[in-house]
Every structure is written in structure tokens, then in C-alpha cells.
Design a protein around this motif. Structure first.
Motif, PDB file in Angstrom:
ATOM      1  N   MET A 180       0.848  -1.192   0.000  1.00  0.00           N
ATOM      2  CA  MET A 180       0.000   0.000   0.000  1.00  0.00           C
ATOM      3  C   MET A 180       0.883   1.241   0.000  1.00  0.00           C
ATOM      4  N   SER A 181       0.363   2.355  -0.413  1.00  0.00           N
ATOM      5  CA  SER A 181       1.137   3.592  -0.518  1.00  0.00           C
ATOM      6  C   SER A 181       1.331   4.212   0.853  1.00  0.00           C
ATOM      7  N   THR A 182       2.587   4.452   1.216  1.00  0.00           N
ATOM      8  CA  THR A 182       2.839   5.035   2.533  1.00  0.00           C
ATOM      9  C   THR A 182       2.330   6.459   2.619  1.00  0.00           C
ATOM     10  N   SER A 183       2.458   7.228   1.555  1.00  0.00           N
ATOM     11  CA  SER A 183       2.002   8.615   1.616  1.00  0.00           C
ATOM     12  C   SER A 183       0.495   8.686   1.783  1.00  0.00           C
ATOM     13  N   ALA A 184      -0.222   7.694   1.203  1.00  0.00           N
ATOM     14  CA  ALA A 184      -1.681   7.674   1.357  1.00  0.00           C
ATOM     15  C   ALA A 184      -2.059   7.335   2.792  1.00  0.00           C
ATOM     16  N   ASN A 185      -1.206   6.547   3.476  1.00  0.00           N
ATOM     17  CA  ASN A 185      -1.498   6.155   4.853  1.00  0.00           C
ATOM     18  C   ASN A 185      -1.289   7.298   5.835  1.00  0.00           C
ATOM     19  N   THR A 186      -0.257   8.095   5.599  1.00  0.00           N
ATOM     20  CA  THR A 186       0.143   9.050   6.620  1.00  0.00           C
ATOM     21  C   THR A 186      -0.037  10.506   6.232  1.00  0.00           C
ATOM     22  N   GLY A 187      -0.140  10.786   4.962  1.00  0.00           N
ATOM     23  CA  GLY A 187      -0.276  12.169   4.532  1.00  0.00           C
ATOM     24  C   GLY A 187       1.036  12.908   4.437  1.00  0.00           C
ATOM     25  N   TYR A 188       2.140  12.244   4.730  1.00  0.00           N
ATOM     26  CA  TYR A 188       3.451  12.877   4.622  1.00  0.00           C
ATOM     27  C   TYR A 188       4.173  12.344   3.398  1.00  0.00           C
ATOM     28  N   GLN A 189       4.763  13.222   2.630  1.00  0.00           N
ATOM     29  CA  GLN A 189       5.508  12.835   1.438  1.00  0.00           C
ATOM     30  C   GLN A 189       6.980  13.148   1.630  1.00  0.00           C
ATOM     31  N   PRO A 190       7.845  12.134   1.661  1.00  0.00           N
ATOM     32  CA  PRO A 190       9.274  12.397   1.883  1.00  0.00           C
ATOM     33  C   PRO A 190       9.950  12.937   0.636  1.00  0.00           C
ATOM     34  N   ALA A 191      11.151  13.442   0.823  1.00  0.00           N
ATOM     35  CA  ALA A 191      11.942  13.931  -0.297  1.00  0.00           C
ATOM     36  C   ALA A 191      12.347  12.773  -1.197  1.00  0.00           C
ATOM     37  N   ALA A 192      12.622  13.088  -2.467  1.00  0.00           N
ATOM     38  CA  ALA A 192      13.026  12.055  -3.422  1.00  0.00           C
ATOM     39  C   ALA A 192      14.453  11.596  -3.172  1.00  0.00           C
ATOM     40  N   LYS A 193      15.317  12.521  -2.737  1.00  0.00           N
ATOM     41  CA  LYS A 193      16.704  12.205  -2.464  1.00  0.00           C
ATOM     42  C   LYS A 193      17.088  12.746  -1.088  1.00  0.00           C
TER      43      LYS A 193
END
Length: 495
Positions: free
Chosen positions: A1-14
């Protein structure tokens, strides 16, 4: 499952290398937007999960390892500060991205994370909290398997190094997130420490400080009611509110005790109870509204446990010792001294099998609570002891206070010399009097009829002084004044 969908936080790409200076001796604590934010929380969560997961993968198949019974999951909770939930979600995302499953406990106190880590046989646990720090601060308290502490020299530095480097592995699929907010197992376990049939009619004032304690107090109140325990509870500053409308909950500050003291007197209560923000510390007030110093509470709880478990070991810290040692001797227990600080106390308790450990800072540790500290168990034990003895709290502790008066902890900010220089100089000053010396934690000098402990704070740029005597309040006052004046001459300013 998508982590960003679970928590609402989007980490940096690098992830570029950064410096994270919010790591302390025992936990992580920082000013929001300065040395702690969601990006840093993500890195810490990912590093924590990666390191614990690697240890689990390496050791779980070893027959001699105690890791084999664990589940590859980490539990996490957060206090009621407005910044705690976003920081928690970022931390969760980091752990999920490390390929570890996560149990979100919701809004919790620190001891609920301690409990859940062992109850769910997790690899570790995190509580997002700044406890009693100002509102613009927050932090993370970390434990590993079986609720064991993580300190700077036992894993915390490794977590910091990986979080700062950003060199995270990406060879695992994302973990799964589960929300488990049922507090019943924890509440039942806490209630197991007392026999509700022994409780006599008592009226309590409980000040939750608008922190995380309120919901737990409600559930414990329900349990007492279901058991037909004749306990009346008056709730003060009860509703969790991250804006802290009645001030940061920190009963160590005298001004913050006034509301509890007034409520005890107004309601003719038998006992006052107050907590800090994450309720890992419990503060008691007697029926006269008098605040009871933590060192005397240690002695009282030692008595309670030695009544239940004769000849057991009791662990205590070296700041104030006369009363605790006398109580343990009277009730035929084994006194075991430990350096101050939760990681030291917990390890000494495990090594000695101690049933209880206490610090004058209002941290109380219990063998049957995974050797962890709890703010809820102490007040339950206190109402049981009041019921069994038929005494008031003042009657229980007044004898202690008269027999072994103490100065209370005095804090000083250093302006001229550093802590080692001050400690060395005071040792030289009193050396000619030939005291018994201990360097277990700072410097303790025992002159027989009085003693003092001077130590540097582990968490703040302070030096801390405690003085006590054997039944001589005048001697205590004289020595307190003498040492405070000497410290002032060394540039140590009362904090």
C-alpha cells in the motif's frame, strides 16, 4: 500500500547528508523548525526501523537469541501537542519506507508505548512527546525490544548517524500500517498492581494538566467504579489540549502546583495527584495540599512493595538516600543504588531483579511493568497503601521528612567554570573533613550526620545539588547556605 496515502506525509526524493542536533543522552528533543521538523522525524523513523529490522533479521534465527519470539513490527504513539501528530505521521512514513510494519497507538502517554512494545512483542516503540518542555519543542522517546531503553552509547548514536547520512536501504517492500487504539490491555495491566477489595473511601484530586493523562484517568476511574471501589475523583485541567490553556504541565515548578493544592483544600480531598505532559511522572500532594518531595515517595512505595514482596531488592538513585535506605532496612529488603537516569535504573533493576526502583525526580519503575516507569501505577499503589494502613499521606511521610530532612534539588547555571571544575573544587574544599566519597553519579560526600550530591545535568546546562541530614534541620539549613554561597563564588547562579 502507498505510505504517503497512509500518513499524509511525502518524503523527499533524495537525501543529502545533514546534521541533526536534537539527539540527547537518552532521547531526541528539539525546537520545532530549528532542529526538529517532519523531514527530520522521517529520517529518524526510517533509520530506527532499518537498524532494528537488520538486528532482527540477523538474530531471529539464532536459537540463543531472545529476538526469535518478536514480531517484525514497531509501535508508535504521540502526546497531545499540536505538532505531535504531524511528526508522528512523518515518523511512520519513514518506518514504512524501511519495510517495517507499524502499529499506530493513537494519542498516548509514554508508558503506553512501553507497555505496547512488550505486549505486542514489537521490535521497538516510539513516543512523540516533549514531556514538560515549552510548547515550541517536541521530541521522540525510543525503546527497543522488550521495552529496553536506547541510549547514546547503546544504539542512539547509530540511529543518528544513519539519519544524518540519508544512506537508507531500499531493498524491502513498504510496510503495512495498523491503527490499534484500544487501551484495555494496558488499563487491565495497570489495575493488576492493586487489590481493589482493599480500597477504603477516599477523595482524590487528579490534575492531568491538559496533557495526555485524561483519557487514561477516565478508563481507570471506570475500572474503579466497576469494582465498586469507594473512590471519588475530582478531575482538574482534565481535557487534553495541545495549546495548554493552563500552562505547560510540569509540577516540578512550584507555581504549577498551586491549582492542585487549592483544589485539594477546597474539596477536602485525601490526596492530590498531578502529571507532566506524557504522564511518565507522578506527583503527590497530601491532604493539607503539601507537595511531597519525590525522594519520600520512593521510600513510601518501597514500603508498599516490601509489604507485598518481602526481602526483594529496591533500586534508588544517589541524590538523596538516607530515607530510602532506612525504609528498605526496616522492611527487610535489599537496597541497590544506581546512577540517576532511566537507562541506568532499568538496567540495574534487570540485573538485580528488583521489584521496584525510584528516583527523586518522580520517575517510578516496576519489574512487572517491564522494568519501565509509569505515572499511573504510583497513585494507585498510594491509595491502596492509604487504605491498608488507615493513615493519611501526611502521616505516612511526616516521619520520613523529620527523620531525614532534605534541601530538595537546587539547580545552578554555570557562568565561569564547567561542571567538572566545580565538582573537583568542592571535593578539595571538603576533603580535609574526611567524608565517605562516591563518584557513581557526580560527587557524593557523606559526613555521617549529613551528606550532599553534586552532579551535572544529563539534559540541560545545569549543575544540580541535593543535601540531606539525619534528623537535624538546623544543620541542613546551615550546610545548604554554606554550599550555595560557595557555588555563587564560583559563578554558579540559581536557575
Amino acid at each position: 500500500m502507498s505510505t504517503s496515502a497512509n500518513t499524509g506525509y511525502q518524503p523527499a526524493a533524495k537525501f543529502s547528508p545533514i546534521t541533526i542536533d536534537s539527539f540527547k543522552a537518552y532521547d531526541i528533543r528539539g525546537e520545532l523548525g530549528v532542529n526538529l521538523d517532519e523531514d527530520i522525524a522521517y529520517r529518524i523513523g526510517r533509520a530506527f526501523a532499518q537498524i532494528l529490522s537488520r538486528r532482527y533479521d540477523t538474530m531471529a534465527d539464532t536459537q540463543t537469541s531472545d529476538m526469535s519470539s518478536l514480531q517484525p513490527v514497531i509501535v508508535i504513539g504521540s502526546d497531545i501537542r499540536h505538532s505531535s501528530e504531524p511528526l508522528k505521521q512523518a515518523t511512520i512514513t519513514g518506518m514504512l519506507d524501511a519495510g517495517v510494519d507499524v502499529i499506530d497507538l493513537g494519542m498516548t502517554g509514554t508508558e503506553e508505548v512501553y507497555f505496547a512494545t512488550s505486549h505486542y512483542k514489537a521490535l521497538g516503540g516510539i513516543e512523540v512527546t516533549a514531556s514538560h518542555n515549552p510548547i515550541n519543542y517536541n521530541g521522540l522517546k525510543l525503546v527497543k525490544e522488550y521495552s529496553k531503553p536506547i541510549s547514546a552509547d547503546d544504539g542512539l548514536a547509530e540511529i543518528q548517524a544513519l539519519a544524518e547520512s540519508g544512506l537508507f536501504t531500499t531493498d524491502k517492500p513498504s510496510g503495512n500500517l495498523q491503527l490499534l487504539t484500544d487501551k484495555s490491555p494496558y488499563i487491565n495491566h495497570v489495575m493488576s498492581f492493586i487489590d481493589t477489595d482493599k480500597l477504603k473511601p477516599l477523595k482524590l484530586v487528579i490534575n492531568s494538566g491538559n496533557g495526555s493523562a485524561g483519557p487514561v484517568v477516565d478508563l481507570l476511574t471506570d475500572k474503579l467504579r466497576q469494582a465498586d471501589a469507594p473512590i471519588e475523583i475530582i478531575k482538574l485541567h482534565h481535557t487534553p489540549d495541545g495549546s495548554f490553556p493552563n500552562g505547560i504541565p510540569n509540577p516540578m515548578i512550584a507555581a504549577n502546583r498551586i491549582a492542585t493544592q487549592q483544589a485539594v483544600l477546597k474539596n477536602n480531598a485525601d490526596l492530590g495527584i498531578a502529571f507532566d505532559g506524557d504522564f511518565d511522572r507522578c506527583f503527590l500532594f497530601d491532604e493539607n495540599g503539601e507537595f511531597i518531595d519525590g525522594s519520600y515517595v520512593v521510600g513510601m512505595l518501597a514500603q508498599a512493595f516490601l509489604n507485598k514482596y518481602p526481602a526483594e531488592s529496591i533500586v534508588y538513585d544517589p541524590r538523596v538516600i538516607y530515607n530510602t535506605e532506612a525504609v528498605v532496612k526496616e522492611y527487610k529488603g535489599k537496597a541497590v543504588i544506581s546512577k540517576s537516569g532511566h537507562s541506568f535504573i532499568k538496567q540495574v533493576m534487570r540485573d538485580s531483579g528488583a521489584v521496584y526502583g525510584g528516583e527523586m525526580s518522580a520517575h517510578h519503575y516496576f519489574r512487572d511493568f517491564f522494568y519501565c516507569d509509569s505515572g499511573m501505577i504510583p497513585w494507585l499503589l498510594t491509595i491502596e497503601l492509604l487504605s491498608i494502613t488507615g493513615k493519611t499521606l501526611s502521616e505516612l511521610v511526616t516521619g520520613y521528612i523529620q527523620a531525614y530532612p532534605s534541601s530538595g534539588e537546587r539547580n545552578f547555571r554555570l557562568t565561569t567554570h564547567d561542571a567538572p571544575t566545580i565538582i573537583s573544587a568542592i571535593e578539595s574544599k571538603f576533603g580535609p573533613e574526611n567524608p565517605t566519597k562516591s563518584t557513581l553519579d557526580g560527587l557524593s560526600l557523606n559526613f555521617g550526620d549529613w551528606r550532599f550530591n553534586l552532579r551535572a545535568s544529563n539534559t540541560e546546562p545545569l549543575i544540580r545539588l541535593n543535601i540531606e541530614s539525619r534528623g537535624d534541620a538546623a544543620l541542613l539549613a546551615t550546610k545548604t547556605q554554606e554550599i550555595e554561597q560557595w557555588l555563587a563564588a564560583q559563578g554558579a547562579i540559581p536557575a
